[in-house]
Design a protein around this motif. Structure first.
Motif, PDB file in Angstrom:
ATOM      1  N   LEU A 138       0.830  -1.211   0.000  1.00 49.76           N
ATOM      2  CA  LEU A 138       0.000   0.000   0.000  1.00 49.76           C
ATOM      3  C   LEU A 138       0.862   1.257   0.000  1.00 49.76           C
ATOM      4  O   LEU A 138       0.563   2.234  -0.692  1.00 49.76           O
ATOM      5  CB  LEU A 138      -0.931  -0.001   1.223  1.00 49.76           C
ATOM      6  CG  LEU A 138      -2.108  -0.989   1.183  1.00 49.76           C
ATOM      7  CD1 LEU A 138      -2.829  -1.015   2.526  1.00 49.76           C
ATOM      8  CD2 LEU A 138      -3.089  -0.596   0.074  1.00 49.76           C
ATOM      9  N   GLU A 139       1.933   1.209   0.792  1.00 50.18           N
ATOM     10  CA  GLU A 139       2.840   2.362   0.835  1.00 50.18           C
ATOM     11  C   GLU A 139       3.507   2.590  -0.514  1.00 50.18           C
ATOM     12  O   GLU A 139       3.653   3.731  -0.967  1.00 50.18           O
ATOM     13  CB  GLU A 139       3.903   2.141   1.920  1.00 50.18           C
ATOM     14  CG  GLU A 139       4.823   3.348   2.095  1.00 50.18           C
ATOM     15  CD  GLU A 139       5.879   3.119   3.159  1.00 50.18           C
ATOM     16  OE1 GLU A 139       6.745   4.003   3.304  1.00 50.18           O
ATOM     17  OE2 GLU A 139       5.829   2.063   3.832  1.00 50.18           O
ATOM     18  N   PHE A 187       3.153   5.795  -2.941  1.00 53.62           N
ATOM     19  CA  PHE A 187       4.355   6.492  -3.401  1.00 53.62           C
ATOM     20  C   PHE A 187       4.318   6.667  -4.927  1.00 53.62           C
ATOM     21  O   PHE A 187       4.668   7.732  -5.459  1.00 53.62           O
ATOM     22  CB  PHE A 187       5.590   5.701  -2.968  1.00 53.62           C
ATOM     23  CG  PHE A 187       6.890   6.429  -3.178  1.00 53.62           C
ATOM     24  CD1 PHE A 187       6.963   7.813  -3.155  1.00 53.62           C
ATOM     25  CD2 PHE A 187       8.068   5.720  -3.396  1.00 53.62           C
ATOM     26  CE1 PHE A 187       8.165   8.482  -3.342  1.00 53.62           C
ATOM     27  CE2 PHE A 187       9.266   6.373  -3.585  1.00 53.62           C
ATOM     28  CZ  PHE A 187       9.318   7.751  -3.564  1.00 53.62           C
ATOM     29  N   ARG A 188       3.882   5.619  -5.639  1.00 47.21           N
ATOM     30  CA  ARG A 188       3.767   5.718  -7.099  1.00 47.21           C
ATOM     31  C   ARG A 188       2.781   6.812  -7.499  1.00 47.21           C
ATOM     32  O   ARG A 188       3.025   7.575  -8.458  1.00 47.21           O
ATOM     33  CB  ARG A 188       3.318   4.377  -7.697  1.00 47.21           C
ATOM     34  CG  ARG A 188       4.367   3.287  -7.672  1.00 47.21           C
ATOM     35  CD  ARG A 188       3.940   2.080  -8.501  1.00 47.21           C
ATOM     36  NE  ARG A 188       4.830   0.959  -8.257  1.00 47.21           N
ATOM     37  CZ  ARG A 188       4.615   0.004  -7.373  1.00 47.21           C
ATOM     38  NH1 ARG A 188       3.509   0.037  -6.630  1.00 47.21           N
ATOM     39  NH2 ARG A 188       5.480  -0.977  -7.210  1.00 47.21           N
ATOM     40  N   LEU A 189       1.658   6.883  -6.790  1.00 49.72           N
ATOM     41  CA  LEU A 189       0.671   7.921  -7.095  1.00 49.72           C
ATOM     42  C   LEU A 189       1.243   9.318  -6.850  1.00 49.72           C
ATOM     43  O   LEU A 189       0.984  10.250  -7.620  1.00 49.72           O
ATOM     44  CB  LEU A 189      -0.584   7.716  -6.232  1.00 49.72           C
ATOM     45  CG  LEU A 189      -1.452   6.505  -6.585  1.00 49.72           C
ATOM     46  CD1 LEU A 189      -2.580   6.346  -5.571  1.00 49.72           C
ATOM     47  CD2 LEU A 189      -2.042   6.655  -7.987  1.00 49.72           C
ATOM     48  N   GLU A 190       2.020   9.453  -5.794  1.00 47.98           N
ATOM     49  CA  GLU A 190       2.656  10.753  -5.513  1.00 47.98           C
ATOM     50  C   GLU A 190       3.647  11.116  -6.620  1.00 47.98           C
ATOM     51  O   GLU A 190       3.745  12.280  -7.025  1.00 47.98           O
ATOM     52  CB  GLU A 190       3.366  10.702  -4.156  1.00 47.98           C
ATOM     53  CG  GLU A 190       2.411  10.653  -2.966  1.00 47.98           C
ATOM     54  CD  GLU A 190       3.152  10.474  -1.641  1.00 47.98           C
ATOM     55  OE1 GLU A 190       4.043   9.605  -1.583  1.00 47.98           O
ATOM     56  OE2 GLU A 190       2.841  11.200  -0.688  1.00 47.98           O
ATOM     57  N   LEU A 191       4.395  10.113  -7.102  1.00 51.53           N
ATOM     58  CA  LEU A 191       5.358  10.357  -8.177  1.00 51.53           C
ATOM     59  C   LEU A 191       4.647  10.749  -9.466  1.00 51.53           C
ATOM     60  O   LEU A 191       5.078  11.667 -10.177  1.00 51.53           O
ATOM     61  CB  LEU A 191       6.219   9.113  -8.413  1.00 51.53           C
ATOM     62  CG  LEU A 191       7.186   8.728  -7.281  1.00 51.53           C
ATOM     63  CD1 LEU A 191       7.831   7.373  -7.564  1.00 51.53           C
ATOM     64  CD2 LEU A 191       8.271   9.792  -7.098  1.00 51.53           C
ATOM     65  N   SER A 222      10.865   9.872 -13.636  1.00 49.76           N
ATOM     66  CA  SER A 222      11.104   9.554 -15.047  1.00 49.76           C
ATOM     67  C   SER A 222      10.768   8.105 -15.343  1.00 49.76           C
ATOM     68  O   SER A 222      10.137   7.784 -16.351  1.00 49.76           O
ATOM     69  CB  SER A 222      12.565   9.850 -15.397  1.00 49.76           C
ATOM     70  OG  SER A 222      12.826   9.541 -16.744  1.00 49.76           O
ATOM     71  N   THR A 223      11.165   7.198 -14.444  1.00 46.87           N
ATOM     72  CA  THR A 223      10.904   5.761 -14.644  1.00 46.87           C
ATOM     73  C   THR A 223       9.415   5.463 -14.607  1.00 46.87           C
ATOM     74  O   THR A 223       8.894   4.731 -15.448  1.00 46.87           O
ATOM     75  CB  THR A 223      11.622   4.942 -13.558  1.00 46.87           C
ATOM     76  OG1 THR A 223      13.027   5.204 -13.615  1.00 46.87           O
ATOM     77  CG2 THR A 223      11.379   3.458 -13.754  1.00 46.87           C
ATOM     78  N   VAL A 224       8.712   6.038 -13.620  1.00 50.48           N
ATOM     79  CA  VAL A 224       7.272   5.806 -13.495  1.00 50.48           C
ATOM     80  C   VAL A 224       6.534   6.340 -14.717  1.00 50.48           C
ATOM     81  O   VAL A 224       5.616   5.691 -15.234  1.00 50.48           O
ATOM     82  CB  VAL A 224       6.736   6.475 -12.205  1.00 50.48           C
ATOM     83  CG1 VAL A 224       5.210   6.485 -12.201  1.00 50.48           C
ATOM     84  CG2 VAL A 224       7.252   5.733 -10.978  1.00 50.48           C
TER      85      VAL A 224
END
Length: 414
Positions: A29-30, A34-38, A73-75
């Motif tokens: 979940l964390e 984090f992905r959503l924040e990125l 950049s990766t995401v």
């Protein structure tokens, strides 16, 4: 009893499985948060907000801002990549690959994001405006006729207003008020505005002058991987609105470097564009100001070019000094293309085309002309249904496999 009480109680065996699963779920979940924040950060165009959010997130996660930019950049790359699809070769080679040209100027300017780089004063803006004139009027650009004509949007963020006015007047574009619009003082913090304008006027061509000028942010680092995010966003706009985008860019000061290494900034910039062109002075003598060389260290889906040009600054136009690549096959291509278009959905073998009256100096030119048209996205090439070792060519108008027999009622264009 006193013996039992002399020792601590035996600890009970605990089931650690459930807490481990809970921790794993919390970790996932964390990671998702984090992905959503990125992703949210990657879409933040306001440089002040972006800087503050980067600093806060870096502090919160106890990682450096540079690491955060790399993750962003990766995401973003992963989000834009299509999902892998599996095919058998028989179905794969019959898939529709596009029968209309994937290039605005065949062999020179592709669809998507294109980069024209050069030193100061090389003529980057002038050649971009020359291209705009060709798209508006339908006139040839460096010997090639545009595959589309229509409106042009010019994002003028680099040159002063008087310089831009002068070059547009020289090219004779002052009277095209309905076809050309100018967007002044735009930068990457106003991406929404740019998309709204592109959506409204549906331009065939968007010129952005220049890559450095639209990053009006003292914290912008041209050498970071994050610098390519602008081009990726423009590439997305080009795809959504079916337009071509041309950005001007600068070269670095190291003249010993070659090809894409001459481009200023991160290598991710060049990696993100479909076509990278370099414009430079080709003469050190009397014609140093007008004789130019235009070459392509990167031409995705096309053949490399290396053209010698003559620039007429008073008319804002460029002309070819040396023949363009494939000049010997051009007459045959010019004959074949209208014929293929009229017979869309029917593919032909070379021997069938020869029977219809199309000729070349030799058989090699015939295949060279056809392969050049395939690489430009003008026609498709397929294996013959009757003989898979034979090739058939033409314009495919549907996703179903067309026949490859010529239409008898269609005379050849000779």
């Amino acid at each position: 009893d006193w013996w039992k009480n002399s020792f601590p109680p035996t600890p009970q065996i605990q089931n650690y499985d459930a807490p481990t699963k809970g921790k794993k779920m919390d970790f996932e979940l964390e990671a998702d948060r984090f992905r959503l924040e990125l992703k949210s950060l990657s879409q933040e165009n306001d440089p002040v907000k972006r800087t503050l959010k980067l600093a806060n997130l870096a502090t919160q996660k106890r990682i450096s801002v540079k690491q955060l930019e790399s993750l962003i950049s990766t995401v973003s790359d992963n989000a834009s990549r299509p999902k892998a699809v599996r095919h058998k070769i028989g179905s794969f080679i019959q898939l529709e690959s596009g029968s209309t040209s994937t290039q605005l100027i065949p062999g020179i300017i592709g669809k998507g994001a294109n980069l024209i780089a050069g030193e100061a004063g090389a003529g980057k803006t002038t050649i971009a405006y020359d291209l705009a004139g060709s798209v508006v009027t339908g006139e040839p650009f460096l010997g090639e006729t545009p595959t589309q004509t229509g409106k042009v949007l010019i994002v003028s963020s680099d040159e002063g207003r008087s310089y831009a006015q002068d070059k547009l007047i020289n090219r004779g574009l002052g009277g095209y008020s309905d076809e050309i619009e100018i967007l002044e003082f735009w930068d990457v913090s106003q991406f929404q505005l740019l998309e709204e304008i592109i959506s409204e006027i549906q331009p065939v061509l968007v010129i952005v002058d220049s890559f450095n000028a639209i990053h009006n942010d003292p914290n912008f680092d041209e050498n970071s991987a994050q610098s390519s995010q602008t081009i990726k966003f423009l590439e997305r706009l080009a795809s959504i609105y079916n337009t071509t985008i041309v950005l001007t860019h600068h070269l670095n000061k190291c003249k010993d470097q070659k090809g894409l290494n001459r481009l200023r900034g991160s290598t991710a910039i060049a990696a993100s564009v479909s076509v990278a062109l370099i414009l430079e002075n080709a003469d050190k003598g009397d014609m140093a100001d007008t004789r130019k060389r235009l070459y392509s260290p990167k031409m995705r889906g096309g053949e490399p070019i290396d053209l010698l040009l003559d620039m007429n600054p008073h008319e804002g136009r460029f002309s070819l000094v040396n023949p363009s690549p494939g000049e010997e096959t051009k007459p045959l291509c010019d004959q074949l293309m209208p014929f293929f278009t009229r017979n869309a959905g029917t593919l032909f073998e070379v021997k069938e085309l020869e029977t219809l009256g199309f000729t070349a100096k030799n058989n090699k030119y015939f295949y060279t002309a056809l392969d050049r048209m395939v690489k430009r996205g003008q026609i498709v090439k397929r294996p013959s249904k009757l003989n898979p070792r034979s090739k058939v060519y033409g314009v495919s108008c549907t996703e179903s496999s067309p026949s490859h027999h010529p239409q008898e009622d269609t005379p050849p264009l000779l």
